[in-house]
Scaffold this motif. Structure first.
Motif, short mmCIF file in Angstrom:
data_model
loop_
_atom_site.label_atom_id
_atom_site.label_comp_id
_atom_site.label_asym_id
_atom_site.label_seq_id
_atom_site.Cartn_x
_atom_site.Cartn_y
_atom_site.Cartn_z
N TYR A 218 0.75 -1.12 0.04
CA TYR A 218 -0.10 0.02 0.04
C TYR A 218 1.00 1.23 -0.16
N ILE A 219 0.34 2.23 -0.70
CA ILE A 219 1.20 3.39 -0.96
C ILE A 219 0.75 4.70 -0.12
N TYR A 220 1.47 5.15 0.75
CA TYR A 220 0.93 6.21 1.53
C TYR A 220 1.41 7.24 0.93
N GLU A 221 0.63 8.33 0.61
CA GLU A 221 1.20 9.67 -0.11
C GLU A 221 1.20 10.69 0.93
N GLY A 222 2.40 11.39 1.16
CA GLY A 222 2.49 12.38 1.95
C GLY A 222 3.61 12.11 2.98
N ASP A 223 3.74 13.04 4.37
CA ASP A 223 4.28 12.69 5.44
C ASP A 223 3.95 11.70 6.41
N ILE A 224 4.57 10.65 6.49
CA ILE A 224 3.83 9.83 7.33
C ILE A 224 4.66 10.02 8.92
N ALA A 225 5.31 10.72 8.80
CA ALA A 225 5.78 11.36 10.34
C ALA A 225 4.73 12.07 10.93
N ARG A 226 3.91 12.63 10.05
CA ARG A 226 2.88 13.24 10.89
C ARG A 226 1.68 12.52 11.35
N GLU A 227 1.64 11.29 11.16
CA GLU A 227 0.76 10.30 11.58
C GLU A 227 1.11 9.84 12.95
N PRO A 228 -0.07 9.53 13.78
CA PRO A 228 0.28 9.20 15.17
C PRO A 228 1.29 7.69 15.25
N ASP A 229 1.82 7.40 16.17
CA ASP A 229 2.62 5.95 16.41
C ASP A 229 1.82 4.83 16.16
N THR A 230 0.36 5.12 16.49
CA THR A 230 -0.60 4.05 16.47
C THR A 230 -1.22 3.75 15.25
N TYR A 231 -0.56 4.65 14.16
CA TYR A 231 -1.00 4.52 12.64
C TYR A 231 -0.95 2.98 12.28
N VAL A 232 -1.75 2.41 11.54
CA VAL A 232 -1.67 1.02 10.95
C VAL A 232 -1.91 1.42 9.51
N CYS A 233 -1.41 0.43 8.65
CA CYS A 233 -1.83 0.39 7.26
C CYS A 233 -3.41 0.02 7.01
#
Ligand SMILES: Cc1cc2nc3c(=O)[nH]c(=O)nc-3n(C[C@H](O)[C@H](O)[C@H](O)COP(=O)(O)O)c2cc1C
Length: 211
Positions: free
Chosen positions: A183-198
């Motif tokens: 899966y491709i995440y577009e943008g700055d993934i660092a901005r997602e919380p640590d709980t982010y899951v695919c």
């Protein structure tokens, strides 16, 4: 030969499920199609490394759930990117049994129960030819197509899928790719919380790498 022409073949999306001595098992397939109309026979292309392939080879029976556009992406993630060799997938996917075989509980367009007639050897895959012995419509609306899975859900086919495509690195950035399902995440993934899951396979944020 331009193999990209093959990308223009059309498919649906299905859960191919079987009974492993009382343990429900199954995987996602896009390669099911109807072969004959009277006492219908269908065909499914299954990778020999799939755990489900071995179970169907032994039990000679399977259920095919026809996924809809409302089928949760997480169910596709579990069934399509993990293996029944080391996970009990159906602890995470809602199902019920029909003639002892798992049918997806949520948002399917229908299901088929099939008896295996023969398996044609196709190098990496086996083409399972099977007779439909029972079939029922579900309540969900539109059947999910493979195109919808790619373009709307933005999922990728894993290596075991017959229609797997090797990706060329993209010229432009920033994009992050899930190392489990692609899966491709577009943008700055660092901005997602640590709980982010695919959203497709539930892999943690740490599974993403810059493309
Ligand atoms: C969109 C999609 C399509 C797939 N199509 C097929 C297919 O047609 N045949 C196949 O053998 N595997 C296919 N796969 C891969 C299997 O679902 C995957 O390898 C699964 O993890 C096998 O699980 P198992 O080892 O428990 O059987 C597909 C996966 C996805 C996500």
């Amino acid at each position: 030969m331009d193999e990209t022409v093959l990308w223009k073949l059309s498919y649906g999306m299905y859960a191919l499920c079987a009974d492993d001595n009382g343990r429900p098992v199954g995987c996602i397939v896009n390669t099911a199609s109807q072969i004959t109309s009277v006492n219908p026979i269908i065909a499914v292309s299954v990778n020999k490394n799939n755990y489900t392939y071995g179970v169907i080879g032994k039990t000679k029976k399977f259920a095919l759930s026809i996924l809809s556009e409302e089928t949760p992406a997480a169910a596709i993630g579990v069934l399509g990117y993990q293996s029944g060799k080391n996970t009990n997938k159906f602890e995470k996917v809602a199902y019920r049994l029909e003639q002892g075989l798992p049918i997806l509980e949520e948002a399917i367009c229908g299901w088929l129960i099939c008896d295996v007639l023969s398996i044609v050897d196709c190098e990496t895959h086996g083409i399972v030819l099977a007779r439909v012995s029972a079939a029922e419509n579900g309540t969900a609306g539109q059947p999910m197509t493979y195109k919808y899975f790619h373009e709307v859900i933005k999922g990728k086919a894993p290596k075991n899928a017959p229609t797997y495509r090797e990706e060329k690195p993209a010229a432009e950035a920033p994009k992050y790719v899930c190392s489990v399902c692609g899966y491709i995440y577009e943008g700055d993934i660092a901005r997602e919380p640590d709980t982010y899951v695919c959203p497709i396979c539930n892999a943690p944020k740490s599974a993403f790498a810059r493309k």
